[in-house]
Design a protein around this motif. Sequence first.
Motif, short mmCIF file in Angstrom:
data_model
loop_
_atom_site.label_atom_id
_atom_site.label_comp_id
_atom_site.label_asym_id
_atom_site.label_seq_id
_atom_site.Cartn_x
_atom_site.Cartn_y
_atom_site.Cartn_z
N ALA A 13 0.84 -1.20 0.00
CA ALA A 13 0.00 0.00 0.00
C ALA A 13 0.87 1.25 0.00
N LEU A 14 1.91 1.21 0.88
CA LEU A 14 2.83 2.35 0.97
C LEU A 14 3.59 2.53 -0.35
N ALA A 15 3.96 1.40 -0.96
CA ALA A 15 4.69 1.45 -2.22
C ALA A 15 3.83 2.14 -3.29
N ARG A 16 2.53 1.84 -3.29
CA ARG A 16 1.64 2.50 -4.28
C ARG A 16 1.60 4.00 -4.03
N LEU A 17 1.51 4.36 -2.73
CA LEU A 17 1.52 5.79 -2.37
C LEU A 17 2.83 6.46 -2.84
N ALA A 18 3.91 5.73 -2.63
CA ALA A 18 5.22 6.27 -3.02
C ALA A 18 5.27 6.51 -4.52
N THR A 19 4.76 5.53 -5.28
CA THR A 19 4.75 5.69 -6.73
C THR A 19 3.99 6.95 -7.12
N ARG A 20 2.89 7.18 -6.44
CA ARG A 20 2.09 8.35 -6.76
C ARG A 20 2.82 9.65 -6.37
N HIS A 21 3.26 9.73 -5.10
CA HIS A 21 3.91 10.96 -4.61
C HIS A 21 5.20 11.27 -5.36
N LEU A 93 23.31 4.87 8.58
CA LEU A 93 24.29 5.84 8.08
C LEU A 93 25.69 5.25 8.12
N LYS A 94 25.97 4.51 9.22
CA LYS A 94 27.29 3.88 9.33
C LYS A 94 27.52 2.85 8.25
N ASN A 95 26.43 2.23 7.81
CA ASN A 95 26.56 1.20 6.78
C ASN A 95 26.43 1.76 5.36
N GLY A 96 26.50 3.07 5.24
CA GLY A 96 26.60 3.65 3.90
C GLY A 96 25.36 4.33 3.37
N ALA A 97 24.28 4.41 4.18
CA ALA A 97 23.10 5.13 3.70
C ALA A 97 23.43 6.61 3.54
N ALA A 98 22.83 7.24 2.52
CA ALA A 98 23.10 8.67 2.29
C ALA A 98 22.34 9.52 3.30
N ASP A 99 21.15 9.07 3.71
CA ASP A 99 20.31 9.84 4.61
C ASP A 99 19.23 8.91 5.16
N TYR A 100 18.48 9.39 6.12
CA TYR A 100 17.35 8.58 6.57
C TYR A 100 16.13 9.47 6.74
N VAL A 101 14.96 8.83 6.65
CA VAL A 101 13.70 9.54 6.86
C VAL A 101 12.89 8.71 7.84
N ILE A 102 12.33 9.38 8.84
CA ILE A 102 11.53 8.64 9.82
C ILE A 102 10.09 8.53 9.32
N LYS A 103 9.58 7.31 9.40
CA LYS A 103 8.23 7.03 8.91
C LYS A 103 7.20 7.68 9.83
N THR A 104 6.45 8.62 9.32
CA THR A 104 5.38 9.24 10.12
C THR A 104 4.10 9.24 9.30
N VAL A 105 3.03 9.46 9.97
CA VAL A 105 1.76 9.54 9.23
C VAL A 105 1.49 10.97 8.76
N GLY A 106 2.31 11.89 9.25
CA GLY A 106 2.06 13.30 8.96
C GLY A 106 2.30 13.66 7.50
N GLU A 108 4.45 15.73 6.39
CA GLU A 108 5.83 16.10 6.04
C GLU A 108 6.64 14.93 5.49
N PHE A 109 6.11 13.69 5.61
CA PHE A 109 6.90 12.51 5.22
C PHE A 109 7.36 12.57 3.77
N TRP A 110 6.43 12.82 2.83
CA TRP A 110 6.80 12.77 1.41
C TRP A 110 7.72 13.92 0.99
N PRO A 111 7.43 15.15 1.43
CA PRO A 111 8.40 16.23 1.11
C PRO A 111 9.80 15.95 1.66
N LEU A 112 9.85 15.42 2.90
CA LEU A 112 11.16 15.08 3.49
C LEU A 112 11.86 14.02 2.64
N MET A 113 11.07 13.02 2.27
CA MET A 113 11.60 11.93 1.44
C MET A 113 12.13 12.49 0.12
#
Length: 343
Positions: A13-21, A93-106, A108-113
């Motif tokens: 479900a979240l993946a579909r939302l991501a595709t849209r946003h 981050l230690k394992n090489g991620a460029a950044d992280y985003v905390i999953k929220t229902v608010g 701000e999640f998609w703009p932050l992403m």
Amino acid sequence: MPQTILYVDDDFALARLATRHLGRAGYEVVHTADSVSAMAAIDKGGIDAVVLDHYLKSETGLDMLRQMKALEVTIPVIYVTGSSDATIAIDALKNGAADYVIKTVGDEFWPLMESAIAQGIATAELKRAKEKADQEIRRGKERAEVLLAEVNHRVANSLALVAALIRLQVSSSKNEDVKAALAETQARISAIAGMHRSLYTSDDVRQVEMDKYLGTLVAEVQGTVSDQQGPCIMLDADPMSLASDRAVSVGMIVTELLTNALKYAYPTGGEGEVRVQLRRQDDGQALLSVEDDGVGWKEGDVPKGTGLGSRIVKSMAATLGSAIHYVPKPSGTRAELLLQLDS
Ligand SMILES: Nc1ncnc2c1ncn2[C@@H]1O[C@H](COP(=O)(O)OP(=O)(O)O)[C@@H](O)[C@H]1O
Ligand SMILES: [Mg+2]
């Protein structure tokens, strides 16, 4: 061409939302639910950034991060964690991620992403551009060094040819003085050729390894001047390097002192010895000495020959910022020169 985001999450479900946003933000989204198919998608190519969820069905995103690191995949990864997992974010981050985003229902999640993705891609591009520039600089330097070695090779060969021509002239001349003068000229030219030769046979194209250079020089002087007869030259040189212009000055000086010792020290012939030493001193200097046990010579004595060699030695010593000294000893001649080392 739109940039492609690989979205790795077992939540369809979240993946579909991501595709849209993310689609609205201009990205193409490829979705996979586990690391195996995600790695396969990366392998296929065309992925500009990865959004990776921490909790996958039977694994965590950290496992996939480690895999990417092991395979040296440089695509930026935006790590998505639950709201309370600060340590997980740090781990990511230690394992090489460029950044992280905390999953929220608010909201701000998609703009932050989106901004994390844009940042990650921009940083990765900059890094790539820098690596490319560094590589080009390295290549340019390598090319220049190859070219310089080539030039030194040709100069050495040309000088060797000149020396060979003079040798021909020596053998066809009937006048002993002319023979001697030509033989000395040949030795001088060989000393210069040897410097160029040692420049293209060493790892550094600007520095001459003096011990090796003097080795070939001594062998050549022994060959050219004494015709395999007469005194024996012993060389004892500490390993050290000099810039090419200083190296050739030292080479010229050694050539003059050696030819003199071979010519004058043992007038009755025999088994005399000539010792050449280059010793590293404690104070960033080196001591060059050429010594024989022959008839002896001190400055001020009337020369038997032309005195040309002494003038060459004097001017070469001056270019080295030094001077030649004749050290008194019971028998024979000892000439010394203190040499400032480059570093
Ligand atoms: N090691 C030596 N033993 C004896 N005499 C030497 C020695 N080195 C130099 N001399 C003398 O110094 C003179 C000057 O040498 P140099 O300036 O090289 O001129 P050249 O070699 O043309 O004679 C020589 O003619 C020789 O008399
Ligand atoms: Mg001489």
